[in-house]
Enzyme design. Structure first.
Site, PDB file in Angstrom:
ATOM      1  N   SER A  62       7.652   5.940  -8.256  1.00 52.68           N
ATOM      2  CA  SER A  62       6.237   5.981  -7.870  1.00 52.68           C
ATOM      3  C   SER A  62       6.008   6.558  -6.483  1.00 52.68           C
ATOM      4  CB  SER A  62       5.631   4.584  -7.951  1.00 52.68           C
ATOM      5  OG  SER A  62       6.400   3.678  -7.176  1.00 52.68           O
ATOM      6  N   ASP A 365      -0.327  -0.689  -0.592  1.00 54.12           N
ATOM      7  CA  ASP A 365      -0.489  -1.783  -1.559  1.00 54.12           C
ATOM      8  C   ASP A 365       0.653  -2.795  -1.503  1.00 54.12           C
ATOM      9  OD1 ASP A 365       1.606  -0.358  -2.619  1.00 54.12           O
ATOM     10  OD2 ASP A 365       0.562   0.277  -4.437  1.00 54.12           O
ATOM     11  N   HIS A 368       3.883   0.744  -1.624  1.00 57.28           N
ATOM     12  CA  HIS A 368       3.809   2.184  -1.341  1.00 57.28           C
ATOM     13  C   HIS A 368       3.056   2.435  -0.038  1.00 57.28           C
ATOM     14  CE1 HIS A 368       3.713   1.448  -5.767  1.00 57.28           C
ATOM     15  NE2 HIS A 368       4.757   2.255  -5.705  1.00 57.28           N
TER      16      HIS A 368
END
Ligand SMILES: *[C@@H]1O[C@H](CO)[C@@H](O)[C@H](O)[C@H]1NC(C)=O
Ligand SMILES: *[C@@H]1O[C@H](CO)[C@@H](O)[C@H](O)[C@H]1NC(C)=O
Ligand SMILES: CC(=O)N[C@H]1CO[C@H](CO)[C@@H](O)[C@@H]1O
Length: 412
Positions: A62, A365, A368
């Site tokens: 991600s 978050d 990240h």
């Protein structure tokens, strides 16, 4: 002006600029750019290294996924498909796990190459001609059977092996072999960051950090296989980002709250020492393997991008870089309290909300980074002081081109 002086002054400038005008500075890109310069120079200087690279291929999780996870039903409705993801730069959720751009976005901006097509969003050969991103949110380096054999489960059905299968599919579509090789030689390959999910899967199931240490050689070996596969396909420039400082992640800090004693935290940064030790172990093993690959493939530029140092530098002096909040707090989430993180109210969930100004935070978050941090991470590797092996050498090849690329993403 010699290179070190030039880059040091750029860096000082960057810091002061950022203090005055908050969200305007960048810094991971440097090793990347250095690699490109190196390869451009090695390529015989057919004028304008800016056009030397045509596209980017990337592998990862991600931290690099620009839309793949949106295309599998198991992951399509994940946090990054919902507001406030994307609010700062794209103004809508794009599947990127950030309020804005990822490091790869800053990379392609600097190089002036197209944004690579997320593999699962592409259909035709033309979609792939502009470069392809195979990174998938939640992906592991290792296959499912590795975790199953240890009584663990992976989050998503995508490992580096899947991403390699996807890559081979794209290579086949490029054309006949000479065309394939030519295309690979003018591309930049970004392999990683990858591995954070492999470690997280163990840690999240209460496995000891010591047990998770035993994953490291397997993870690094999976990364090594991707690198040898892309080199076999004709890659001439490979950038390999290392592991981030796991012990500074709000999610892991929250998971370990109450089970780490005072001595387990780094006194200056507040990060968890044993988890950063795990990341450092990964990075040492990775650099050792990259050294071997450089010796085995002297015609290929293999750059290690030191994400660990890039991020810990920011965490050590956040205000110098313009981050006004604690660098260990998440901007977006519903946690409140220490770290502002709660698994049950992850960013994008109904009970979660974003902070007013993400550019004041390092972590978007809890897992990240923010657009602001990603830009700084991109720029930091550029100053060379964190680079290893081939990087420092390449920095002295074309300072003018380097400056151009740094300017494009606002590093200088
Ligand atoms: C990844 O590879 C595994 C093993 O071959 C397979 O079971 C899985 O379906 C693949 N995942 C995707 C998304 O193609
Ligand atoms: C991990 O350990 C904690 C505390 O001992 C416990 O509350 C939690 O349920 C455990 N989690 C798992 C997945 O075993
Ligand atoms: C002038 C200069 O430093 N050139 C270097 C460019 O990069 C090659 C390969 O790394 C070096 O061998 C040169 O010395």
């Amino acid at each position: 002006m010699n290179h070190t002086a030039r880059l040091t002054s750029s860096r000082a400038l960057l810091k002061s600029k950022r203090i005055e005008m908050a969200p305007s500075s960048p810094r991971l890109l440097v090793a990347v750019v250095a690699a490109l310069l190196h390869a451009a120079a090695a390529g015989g200087g057919n004028g304008g290294p800016l056009t030397r690279y045509d596209r980017v291929f990337s592998f990862g999780d991600s931290l690099t996924d620009t839309g793949n996870a949106l295309h599998l039903s198991a992951t399509a409705g994940g946090p990054a498909s919902r507001p406030p993801y994307g609010e700062t730069f794209f103004r809508r959720p794009t599947g990127r796990s950030s309020d804005g751009r990822l490091v790869i976005d800053f990379l392609v901006e600097a190089l002036g190459v197209p944004h690579p097509t997320p593999y699962l969003a592409g259909k035709t050969a033309a979609d792939f001609r502009r470069g392809v991103n195979f990174a998938f949110g939640g992906a592991t380096a290792l296959d499912l059977h590795f975790f199953e054999s240890r009584g663990l489960m992976s989050f998503v059905p995508v490992s580096l092996r899947n991403q390699t299968v996807w890559f081979n599919d794209v290579v086949r579509r490029v054309g006949a072999e000479p065309e394939q090789r030519k295309s690979m030689a003018t591309s930049v390959f970004l392999v990683g960051e990858i591995g954070v999910n492999d470690y997280f899967i163990g840690l999240n199931e209460n496995r000891t950090v010591g047990e998770v240490h035993t994953f490291v050689p397997h993870v690094v070996s999976a990364i090594r296989s991707v690198i040898t596969d892309v080199i076999a396909a004709g890659a001439s420039t490979v950038v390999v980002p290392g592991m981030i400082p796991l012990g500074c992640e709000p999610q892991l800090l929250t998971l370990y709250r109450g089970s780490v004693d005072a001595a387990g935290y780094d006194r200056g940064s507040g990060c968890i020492r044993s988890l950063n030790g795990l990341a450092e172990l990964h990075n040492r093993e990775l650099r050792r393997v990259l050294g071997g690959l450089r010796r085995a493939h002297p015609g290929t530029t293999i750059v290690y991008a030191d994400l660990y140092r890039a991020v810990t530098d920011i965490i050590a002096s956040p205000r110098e870089y313009g981050f006004r909040h604690s660098p260990l707090d998440a901007c977006c989430g519903g946690g409140g309290g220490a770290y502002n993180y709660d698994d049950a109210a992850f960013c994008g969930a109904a009970r979660a909300a974003a902070c007013a100004d993400p550019s004041e935070y390092v972590s978007w978050d809890g897992v990240h980074y923010t657009d602001a941090a990603n830009r700084l991470i991109a720029c930091s590797v550029l100053d060379g002081s964190h680079s290893h092996g081939a990087d420092a050498m390449t920095l002295s090849n074309s300072s003018a081109t380097m400056e151009d690329w740094l300017h494009r993403i606002g590093c200088v």
